[in-house]
Design a protein around this motif. Structure first.
Motif, PDB file in Angstrom:
ATOM      1  N   ALA A 110       0.872  -1.172   0.000  1.00  9.34           N
ATOM      2  CA  ALA A 110       0.000   0.000   0.000  1.00  9.34           C
ATOM      3  C   ALA A 110       0.905   1.216   0.000  1.00  9.34           C
ATOM      4  O   ALA A 110       1.929   1.224   0.682  1.00  9.34           O
ATOM      5  N   GLY A 166       1.161   5.756  -0.508  1.00 10.47           N
ATOM      6  CA  GLY A 166       0.542   7.067  -0.654  1.00 10.47           C
ATOM      7  C   GLY A 166       0.937   7.644  -2.010  1.00 10.47           C
ATOM      8  O   GLY A 166       2.104   7.545  -2.406  1.00 10.47           O
ATOM      9  N   TYR A 177       2.696   9.075   9.197  1.00  8.81           N
ATOM     10  CA  TYR A 177       2.606   9.436   7.782  1.00  8.81           C
ATOM     11  C   TYR A 177       3.409  10.720   7.555  1.00  8.81           C
ATOM     12  O   TYR A 177       3.853  11.362   8.512  1.00  8.81           O
ATOM     13  N   GLU A 178       3.546  11.112   6.303  1.00  5.44           N
ATOM     14  CA  GLU A 178       4.446  12.216   5.969  1.00  5.44           C
ATOM     15  C   GLU A 178       3.811  13.575   6.268  1.00  5.44           C
ATOM     16  O   GLU A 178       2.611  13.749   6.164  1.00  5.44           O
ATOM     17  N   THR A 238      -3.369   3.846  -1.956  1.00  8.71           N
ATOM     18  CA  THR A 238      -4.508   3.743  -1.033  1.00  8.71           C
ATOM     19  C   THR A 238      -4.999   5.123  -0.593  1.00  8.71           C
ATOM     20  O   THR A 238      -6.083   5.245  -0.028  1.00  8.71           O
ATOM     21  N   VAL A 262      -4.525  11.491   6.233  1.00  7.57           N
ATOM     22  CA  VAL A 262      -4.346  10.071   5.939  1.00  7.57           C
ATOM     23  C   VAL A 262      -4.704   9.268   7.180  1.00  7.57           C
ATOM     24  O   VAL A 262      -4.315   9.632   8.279  1.00  7.57           O
TER      25      VAL A 262
HETATM   26  N1  HPA Z   1       2.648   7.134   3.462  1.00 13.09           N
HETATM   27  C1  HPA Z   1       3.426   6.118   3.868  1.00 13.09           C
HETATM   28  N2  HPA Z   1       3.030   4.869   3.809  1.00 13.09           N
HETATM   29  C2  HPA Z   1       1.807   4.595   3.324  1.00 13.09           C
HETATM   30  C3  HPA Z   1       0.942   5.618   2.892  1.00 13.09           C
HETATM   31  C4  HPA Z   1       1.388   6.962   2.971  1.00 13.09           C
HETATM   32  O1  HPA Z   1       0.687   7.925   2.615  1.00 13.09           O
HETATM   33  N3  HPA Z   1      -0.198   5.025   2.474  1.00 13.09           N
HETATM   34  C5  HPA Z   1      -0.030   3.683   2.635  1.00 13.09           C
HETATM   35  N4  HPA Z   1       1.184   3.427   3.159  1.00 13.09           N
END
Ligand code: HPA
Length: 279
Positions: free
Chosen positions: A111, A113, A190-191, A232, A243
């Motif tokens: 998965a 981003g 997440y980023e 995703t 996210v």
């Molecule tokens: N960032 C990092 N890992 C991920 C993301 C994301 O947005 N979506 C799914 N895995």
């Protein structure tokens, strides 16, 4: 790790399981049904020489499947991530086990981003290249020279030949399949928008928390690699919202049907394993 790997190979043979030719590793919420393993299914933990723990959306199982063409396939349903606290060697142990069992081809899904405005959740993207930003490398330390070279070449981490095959199969199935560069980060946060800007400017098309270390270990051991990302979610600043892990799992589930079609077609393709290839 050397003796532990030998022991795991010994246990595999003792269990009377066939040696696989191909290994498939599926990512977050991306498990597919590739047929009845006919009793050849165990927890992944049975094969690992260290303690594991499980997180939502990652059932950790090992199956040995036989395709319609009679090809034995090792299916690792779920993977370990370094953000769970595993070191780089532990994270790639199951891929090394597959290579030690004689696997010639690795297929991975993950998965990711989306970092580009033309991407949509649900898109399937072939990984063409990777940027390992995890700060980890599974080749650190003294590794047995029979595993592979000290300084392995990474010119073609994802096989051009296998990408061509995947595109052909996708086209036959009427599935859209892009290609892009995958940035691997340590996670688990997440980023930030600034990190997303940095990743985009540096040539990444998608970002995720897996895959890169396993690809390094697999290439080191001479395994030909193919990997597919499912977008995703769009990363912050690319899409409008934030996210969430739930969104990632839900979009992954929705893409699973298309992924399953493509994977089944690839696993049954006689050209998937290049028997003449030396590395
Ligand atoms: N960032 C990092 N890992 C991920 C993301 C994301 O947005 N979506 C799914 N895995």
């Amino acid at each position: 790790m050397h003796q532990e790997l030998d022991r795991a190979v010994g246990a595999w043979d003792e269990a009377g399981w066939l040696r696989p030719e191909v290994v498939l590793v599926s990512g977050s919420g991306l498990a597919v049904d590739l047929g009845d393993p006919q009793g050849r299914e165990t927890p992944l933990a049975d094969w690992l020489p260290f303690q594991t723990h499980q997180i939502e959306g990652h059932p950790l199982k090992v199956q040995l499947l036989t395709t319609e063409q009679g090809r034995p396939v090792l299916y690792l349903k779920g993977r370990l991530h370094s953000y769970q606290g595993y070191d780089a060697h532990q994270t790639v142990f199951s891929v090394r086990l597959a290579a030690a069992l004689g696997v010639r081809t690795l297929i991975m899904t993950n998965a990711a981003g989306g970092l580009r405005g033309d991407q949509r959740p649900g898109d399937l993207i072939l990984i063409r290249d990777q940027i390992n930003l995890t700060g980890l490398n599974p080749l650190r330390g003294d590794l047995p020279s029979e595993w592979g070279p000290r300084f392995p070449d990474m010119t073609e981490p994802y096989s051009r030949r296998l990408r061509g095959l995947a595109r052909d199969r996708a086209q036959e199935l009427g599935l859209a399949l892009g290609q892009g560069t995958y940035a691997a980060v340590a996670g688990p946060s997440y980023e930030t928008p600034a990190e997303v800007t940095m990743l985009r400017r540096n040539g990444a098309d998608m970002v995720g928390m897996s895959t890169a270390l396993e690809i390094i270990a697999a290439r080191h051991m001479g395994v030909e690699c193919l990997a597919l990302s499912v977008i995703t979610n769009l990363a912050p600043g690319v899409g409008s919202g934030g996210v969430s892990h739930e969104e990632v799992l839900q979009e992954g589930k929705e893409a699973s049907g298309r992924l399953q079609l493509l994977l089944a077609s690839l696993l049954n393709d006689a050209a998937l394993v290049d028997k003449d290839r030396s590395s």
